[in-house]
Scaffold this active site. Structure first.
Site, PDB file in Angstrom:
ATOM      1  N   ASN A   1      -2.580  -6.606   7.608  1.00 56.81           N
ATOM      2  CA  ASN A   1      -3.867  -7.112   7.136  1.00 56.81           C
ATOM      3  C   ASN A   1      -3.639  -8.204   6.097  1.00 56.81           C
ATOM      4  O   ASN A   1      -2.497  -8.538   5.774  1.00 56.81           O
ATOM      5  CB  ASN A   1      -4.720  -5.965   6.573  1.00 56.81           C
ATOM      6  CG  ASN A   1      -4.028  -5.290   5.400  1.00 56.81           C
ATOM      7  OD1 ASN A   1      -3.819  -5.894   4.354  1.00 56.81           O
ATOM      8  ND2 ASN A   1      -3.646  -4.032   5.579  1.00 56.81           N
TER       9      ASN A   1
ATOM     10  N   PHE B   1      -8.711   2.188  -4.884  1.00 58.16           N
ATOM     11  CA  PHE B   1      -9.375   0.905  -4.697  1.00 58.16           C
ATOM     12  C   PHE B   1     -10.236   0.985  -3.447  1.00 58.16           C
ATOM     13  O   PHE B   1      -9.862   1.656  -2.480  1.00 58.16           O
ATOM     14  CB  PHE B   1      -8.347  -0.231  -4.556  1.00 58.16           C
ATOM     15  CG  PHE B   1      -8.017  -0.862  -5.876  1.00 58.16           C
ATOM     16  CD1 PHE B   1      -7.332  -0.149  -6.840  1.00 58.16           C
ATOM     17  CD2 PHE B   1      -8.423  -2.162  -6.164  1.00 58.16           C
ATOM     18  CE1 PHE B   1      -7.049  -0.713  -8.083  1.00 58.16           C
ATOM     19  CE2 PHE B   1      -8.144  -2.735  -7.400  1.00 58.16           C
ATOM     20  CZ  PHE B   1      -7.458  -2.013  -8.351  1.00 58.16           C
TER      21      PHE B   1
ATOM     22  N   PRO C   1      -0.943   8.588   7.362  1.00 57.18           N
ATOM     23  CA  PRO C   1      -1.264   9.533   6.279  1.00 57.18           C
ATOM     24  C   PRO C   1      -2.083   8.845   5.195  1.00 57.18           C
ATOM     25  O   PRO C   1      -1.844   7.674   4.894  1.00 57.18           O
ATOM     26  CB  PRO C   1       0.121   9.932   5.746  1.00 57.18           C
ATOM     27  CG  PRO C   1       1.047   8.838   6.156  1.00 57.18           C
ATOM     28  CD  PRO C   1       0.504   8.286   7.435  1.00 57.18           C
ATOM     29  N   ASP C   2      -3.063   9.557   4.624  1.00 59.08           N
ATOM     30  CA  ASP C   2      -3.807   9.002   3.487  1.00 59.08           C
ATOM     31  C   ASP C   2      -3.035   9.367   2.219  1.00 59.08           C
ATOM     32  O   ASP C   2      -3.085  10.502   1.741  1.00 59.08           O
ATOM     33  CB  ASP C   2      -5.235   9.544   3.436  1.00 59.08           C
ATOM     34  CG  ASP C   2      -6.072   8.778   2.418  1.00 59.08           C
ATOM     35  OD1 ASP C   2      -5.574   8.524   1.303  1.00 59.08           O
ATOM     36  OD2 ASP C   2      -7.212   8.408   2.743  1.00 59.08           O
TER      37      ASP C   2
END
Ligand code: C5P
Length: 396
Positions: free
Chosen positions: A210, A322, A304-305
């Protein structure tokens, strides 16, 4: 607010044509509310008249070790007593050499020895003088002694040559002083941050990523270090220099980022700034995927978070998340704060900040939404660190 208002800075000026830039630095410091005591070497005073600095700072300018008007005759130790920083700008090759050897044969070099405040040195010299092994040896010695060497920059020189040796601009020196003068709000605290994008490989040459530049995360790591914290920055693929005093661990994928974060626990504060990919390709092809059909379907699986996992641990640090959103910022940011059980979320609209130098952010905590004045990422980072430190100390 740049934290210079109650500060006193000693500005040393040695004999270089770059002394004219020191006038601008004195002006910037004065405008920011700092008290500035200018000390000039005899050679410095031949480039710019002491009167110029006196007019800019509104304070007497010191040029001699033998100034009988000084109340106790102790100018060589009095001026740095209680000062917040001593900056020598410009610093000539000769001044750097004398400093490296601990000589104290004039007022400015004496003050460089008689101090307990940080010393910053901004070299200004001809390209060949800068490159000379003697100068490089002296600069290395000063770095070793804990002196903060600022620059020099490269470019056209007053002598007509082009190369390294130009003194940094006044605004850059001002920024370095603001950094040094930051209150040590996180002294002795350990902070782990993530920053940048992640890169999820698809085959040996392609992947999903990204547009995160990593600048906000790097600025926060720097601001934490300025505040006195012991900082580890876990960075996805970005091409940014590591901030001074920060330990950096480079990773590529979300899984690697997770492993690197877990290896740093326990910590006191965790700030997750990284734009972690939410999905990765289910399989990574061993060889480059060939163009064979008009359509190609990719199967993606969730990553995974990292933040949610850290925040859920029994020994969870103070966690800051964030939220980069494209709309409905307050709703999404506050939703994330509750879902991941975070004390603080920093929210911004991607169109306001992603990839750029500036940002517009709002802090979301249990007390509500706190918009910060829009600004450059380093300035915002310091304001965010101030809020984090206040909340952290209130929690503990
Ligand atoms: O849920 P969302 O991805 O929008 O949350 C953003 C916050 O969670 C950021 O602080 C980000 O660094 C963190 N995060 C994470 N691991 C993920 C996804 C997001 O740490 N896999």
């Amino acid at each position: 607010m740049n934290d210079l208002e109650t500060r006193r800075v000693v500005l040393g000026v040695s004999g270089s044509v770059a002394a004219y830039k020191a006038c601008e630095l004195a002006r910037l410091l004065g405008q920011a509310g700092a008290a500035v005591d200018v000390v000039m070497t005899a050679a410095g005073a031949r480039f710019v008249a002491p009167l110029t600095f006196q007019a800019l700072t509104g304070r007497p300018v010191h040029v001699s070790l033998w100034d009988a008007s000084q109340e106790n005759g102790m100018a060589h130790i009095d001026l740095t007593r209680g000062a917040d920083a001593l900056i020598v700008a410009p610093a000539t090759a000769d001044f750097i050499a004398r400093l490296a050897h601990g000589l104290a044969d004039d007022l400015l070099s004496s003050l460089c020895l008689a101090r307990d405040c940080p010393l910053l040195v901004a070299p200004a010299l001809n390209r060949q003088m800068w490159e000379h092994p003697a100068t490089q040896r002296n600069v290395a010695q000063l770095r070793n002694d804990g002196v903060n060497i600022l620059g020099p920059a490269a470019g056209a020189q007053a002598c007509g040559e082009v190369g390294a040796g130009r003194m940094l601009e006044a605004a850059e020196l001002f920024d370095a002083l603001v950094a040094v003068c930051q209150p040590k709000r996180l002294a002795g605290k350990r902070v782990v941050l993530t920053a940048g994008p992640t890169y999820e490989a698809l085959d040996p040459v392609r992947g999903l990523t990204n547009l995160s530049s990593g600048r906000m995360g790097f600025a926060l790591a720097r601001a934490c270090a300025e505040a006195g914290a012991d900082v580890t920055l876990i960075a996805g693929p970005v091409s940014l220099p590591t901030p001074a005093g920060v330990t950096r661990v480079d990773v590529q994928s979300a899984q690697q980022m997770r492993a690197a974060v877990m290896a740093q626990l326990p910590t006191e504060i965790f700030i997750a700034v990284a734009a972690v990919a939410d999905y990765r390709p289910a399989t990574v092809a061993d060889h480059k995927i060939k163009k064979t059909a008009a359509r190609l379907t990719l199967e993606l699986v969730a990553t995974p978070d990292i933040l949610a996992e850290v925040a859920a641990r029994p020994d969870a640090p103070f966690c800051v998340g964030f939220a980069a959103e494209s709309r409905d910022l307050a709703e999404h940011a506050e939703g994330k704060r509750r879902a991941k059980k975070l004390p603080l979320v920093v929210g911004n609209l991607v169109q306001d900040g992603m990839g750029g130098d500036d940002n517009v952010v709002t802090l979301f905590d249990a007390a509500g939404a706190h918009p910060l004045p829009p600004g450059a990422k380093p300035t915002l980072a310091r304001a965010i660190v101030r809020h984090i430190a206040e909340m952290f100390h209130a929690h503990h």
